[in-house]
Scaffold this motif. Structure first.
Motif, PDB file in Angstrom:
ATOM      1  N   THR A  63      66.510  78.135 -11.373  1.00 42.85           N
ATOM      2  CA  THR A  63      66.674  76.597 -11.455  1.00 42.85           C
ATOM      3  C   THR A  63      68.220  76.142 -10.840  1.00 42.85           C
ATOM      4  O   THR A  63      68.340  75.280 -10.045  1.00 42.85           O
ATOM      5  CB  THR A  63      66.542  76.156 -12.970  1.00 42.85           C
ATOM      6  OG1 THR A  63      65.521  76.261 -13.399  1.00 42.85           O
ATOM      7  CG2 THR A  63      66.936  74.767 -12.912  1.00 42.85           C
ATOM      8  N   GLY A  77      70.395  64.860  -8.536  1.00 39.17           N
ATOM      9  CA  GLY A  77      69.363  64.508  -9.711  1.00 39.17           C
ATOM     10  C   GLY A  77      68.059  65.014  -9.454  1.00 39.17           C
ATOM     11  O   GLY A  77      66.883  64.640  -9.722  1.00 39.17           O
ATOM     12  N   HIS A  79      65.013  67.292 -10.099  1.00 36.09           N
ATOM     13  CA  HIS A  79      64.230  67.925 -11.354  1.00 36.09           C
ATOM     14  C   HIS A  79      63.467  69.189 -10.877  1.00 36.09           C
ATOM     15  O   HIS A  79      62.688  69.322 -10.029  1.00 36.09           O
ATOM     16  CB  HIS A  79      63.156  66.798 -11.887  1.00 36.09           C
ATOM     17  CG  HIS A  79      62.491  67.501 -13.087  1.00 36.09           C
ATOM     18  ND1 HIS A  79      63.053  67.604 -14.361  1.00 36.09           N
ATOM     19  CD2 HIS A  79      61.189  67.986 -13.302  1.00 36.09           C
ATOM     20  CE1 HIS A  79      62.019  68.091 -15.281  1.00 36.09           C
ATOM     21  NE2 HIS A  79      61.091  68.454 -14.587  1.00 36.09           N
ATOM     22  N   ASP A  81      61.302  72.524 -12.426  1.00 35.39           N
ATOM     23  CA  ASP A  81      60.388  73.015 -13.601  1.00 35.39           C
ATOM     24  C   ASP A  81      59.829  74.122 -13.166  1.00 35.39           C
ATOM     25  O   ASP A  81      59.246  74.782 -12.351  1.00 35.39           O
ATOM     26  CB  ASP A  81      59.125  72.105 -13.993  1.00 35.39           C
ATOM     27  CG  ASP A  81      58.487  72.781 -15.241  1.00 35.39           C
ATOM     28  OD1 ASP A  81      59.082  73.254 -16.222  1.00 35.39           O
ATOM     29  OD2 ASP A  81      57.454  72.146 -15.255  1.00 35.39           O
ATOM     30  N   SER A  90      61.017  68.050  -7.982  1.00 30.53           N
ATOM     31  CA  SER A  90      60.853  66.626  -7.583  1.00 30.53           C
ATOM     32  C   SER A  90      62.304  65.899  -7.452  1.00 30.53           C
ATOM     33  O   SER A  90      63.113  66.218  -8.181  1.00 30.53           O
ATOM     34  CB  SER A  90      59.910  66.183  -8.809  1.00 30.53           C
ATOM     35  OG  SER A  90      59.942  64.771  -8.705  1.00 30.53           O
ATOM     36  N   TYR A  91      62.097  64.968  -6.505  1.00 35.76           N
ATOM     37  CA  TYR A  91      63.289  64.087  -6.295  1.00 35.76           C
ATOM     38  C   TYR A  91      62.715  62.658  -6.054  1.00 35.76           C
ATOM     39  O   TYR A  91      62.035  62.365  -5.558  1.00 35.76           O
ATOM     40  CB  TYR A  91      63.996  64.365  -4.950  1.00 35.76           C
ATOM     41  CG  TYR A  91      65.032  63.639  -4.512  1.00 35.76           C
ATOM     42  CD1 TYR A  91      66.432  63.597  -5.325  1.00 35.76           C
ATOM     43  CD2 TYR A  91      65.183  62.943  -3.180  1.00 35.76           C
ATOM     44  CE1 TYR A  91      67.178  62.732  -5.065  1.00 35.76           C
ATOM     45  CE2 TYR A  91      65.884  61.966  -2.913  1.00 35.76           C
ATOM     46  CZ  TYR A  91      67.131  61.995  -3.766  1.00 35.76           C
ATOM     47  OH  TYR A  91      68.148  61.236  -3.210  1.00 35.76           O
ATOM     48  N   THR A 101      57.511  65.149  -4.512  1.00 34.22           N
ATOM     49  CA  THR A 101      57.373  66.291  -5.643  1.00 34.22           C
ATOM     50  C   THR A 101      56.617  67.560  -4.727  1.00 34.22           C
ATOM     51  O   THR A 101      55.541  67.322  -3.983  1.00 34.22           O
ATOM     52  CB  THR A 101      56.578  66.156  -6.698  1.00 34.22           C
ATOM     53  OG1 THR A 101      57.254  64.890  -7.305  1.00 34.22           O
ATOM     54  CG2 THR A 101      56.278  67.222  -7.670  1.00 34.22           C
TER      55      THR A 101
END
Length: 466
Positions: A63, A77, A79, A81, A90-91, A101
């Motif tokens: 991550t 920002g 994300h 997972d 994802s952005y 994504t």
């Protein structure tokens, strides 16, 4: 001289107050983030993270690497997972745009610490200013790099691990040789099953059965008073095989993911670890039961088999660490650091035992020392900390406790007292395993902030020399 020193002090005070634009990395964030540019950045970041995860990195490291690469090229920002079998990134640029994504399924993890080392170096290069297209090309080269060693080298390295375990217990030369042959037979068996795409669970069963079968033959020859096999300890052969087949399990990675809050990833790794361990247990139980049917009895050790002399412990630990590093695809630098840390781990364990601490606590202390020193050493020599930590704690894996428990259960004939005699060593083995995972994880967390502090001090000193 005094003027120059005063000037350096003023510069240091100035750096505390404000940032220096000249020290910013040359990598430039894209001012116009088109859909094509966003996809390229996310694809590179995700592929780097997915490759790191597949070769042994923790979910937290994956991550962090993905977010770090994306931020360098202007995507904030993002994300991320990470689950046991997939990585998604994802952005979302704003309310008026659709989110971008990307998802990649992670293939079964196969440790390759040399490739992990190159991937981490690539992330550092990107942070230092590597162009996006150049970074994409460099990643494709790393991804296509084959495993460092030939399959035959990996097989013999696995057998060498069993030799290290036998030396660790102060075994006789005949037992050391038999441990090597049994481990080599198990390694060839598992390699053949892997080519047939047999699931690893059944491969673990087959490996455990082969190790136990060799041990039963040695015990039978000893009962028949065949000269080389009289008065030997066949239990060490099985203990060596257990350590061999449990050496590739991601105990540290699973514990680290659980502590980091990646519950789903940790749960998947723990379940995978449990299934592989159960495979070894079933293979040994089947082998012991088959030996009992044929009238061959393996003597049950009344007490835990102690380690050998301190020299034997250090020598065995070094051999084990080198073997683990080899079949995990490590280069010479990682091998040398692993050998050093394994010495630290076994000395810490032995010293703690001498103070009267029980084996689970002593194992935790040994793993703690190895991982703490490992994470500090890893930065200076540019090696992945997970690689050297994993190799260092393998000598403390409780192979003899597992075998004593399983043999006690088979010899119990279903009686409650006999079952309790077998369950006791298994509980001890589980406690040692938890201690290893906890100690290694704690060492990593204690060493991380100290490593960051040392890094900042080194950078400050480098600036003052200019």
């Amino acid at each position: 001289m005094a003027t120059e020193r005063r000037f350096r002090i003023l510069n240091s005070v100035g750096r505390v107050i404000r940032t220096d634009p000249d020290k910013v990395a040359l990598t430039e964030a894209y001012t116009v983030l088109t859909d094509t540019i966003v996809v390229k950045i996310l694809d590179l970041a995700m592929r780097i993270g997915e490759s790191m995860f597949a070769v042994g990195a923790s979910a937290h490291d994956v991550t962090f690497a993905i977010i770090r690469v994306a931020r360098v090229y202007g995507l904030t920002g993002v994300h991320v997972d990470v689950t046991f079998s997939a990585v998604s990134v994802s952005y979302h640029r704003g309310e008026d745009d659709w989110p971008t994504t990307l998802i990649r399924v992670v293939r079964a993890a196969s440790p390759d610490h040399a490739k992990l080392q190159r991937l981490q170096a690539l992330v550092v290069d990107i942070t230092d200013g590597m162009d996006l297209d150049e970074a994409r090309l460099a990643f494709r080269i790393i991804r296509r790099t084959p495993f460092l060693y030939r399959p035959i080298v990996v097989l013999f390295a696995r057998a060498l691990l069993a030799v290290g375990v036998a030396i660790l217990y102060g075994a006789s030369p005949i037992i050391i040789g038999l441990s090597f042959l049994a481990a080599l037979a198990a390694a060839f068996t598992q390699a053949g099953l892997a080519r047939l795409q047999v699931p690893l669970f059944f491969s673990q069963i087959a490996g455990g059965f082969v190790i136990t079968a060799v041990t039963a033959v040695v015990a039978a020859l000893g009962h028949a008073e065949v000269a080389p096999f009289v008065d030997v300890q066949p239990s060490i052969i099985v203990a060596s095989g257990i350590v061999l087949m449990l050496s590739g399990l991601t105990v540290v990675g699973a514990a680290q993911d659980a502590i980091d809050g990646f519950a789903l990833t940790a749960g998947g790794r723990i379940l995978d670890l449990t299934m592989q361990t159960l495979g070894v247990v079933l293979g040994i139980l089947i082998g012991l039961e088959a030996a009992r049917i044929f009238g061959v009895s393996i003597p049950l050790p009344t007490d835990a088999i102690p380690f050998g002399s301190l020299v034997a412990q250090v020598g065995g630990a070094i051999i084990i660490a080198v073997a683990v590093a080899l079949f995990n695809g490590a280069g010479m630098r990682i091998i040398l650091v692993s050998a050093f840390l394994s010495t630290i781990a076994i000395l810490g364990y032995s010293a703690t035992i001498a103070l009267g601490v029980q084996p689970p606590g002593a194992s935790a202390i040994g793993a703690l020392l190895a991982s703490f020193i490992g994470i500090l050493t890893a930065r200076g020599v540019h090696v992945p900390s997970v690689a050297v930590t994993t190799a260092a704690i393998v000598p403390l894996v409780p192979g003899t406790a597992v075998f004593r428990g399983l043999l006690g259960i088979v010899d119990s004939d279903g009686t409650a007292e006999g079952m309790l005699d077998g369950v006791g060593p298994l509980v001890l083995a589980a406690s040692i395993g938890i201690g290893l995972a906890a100690g290694a994880s704690l060492g990593l967390y204690l060493g991380t902030p100290l490593r960051a502090t040392l890094a900042s001090v080194s950078k400050s000193r480098a600036r003052l020399r200019r």
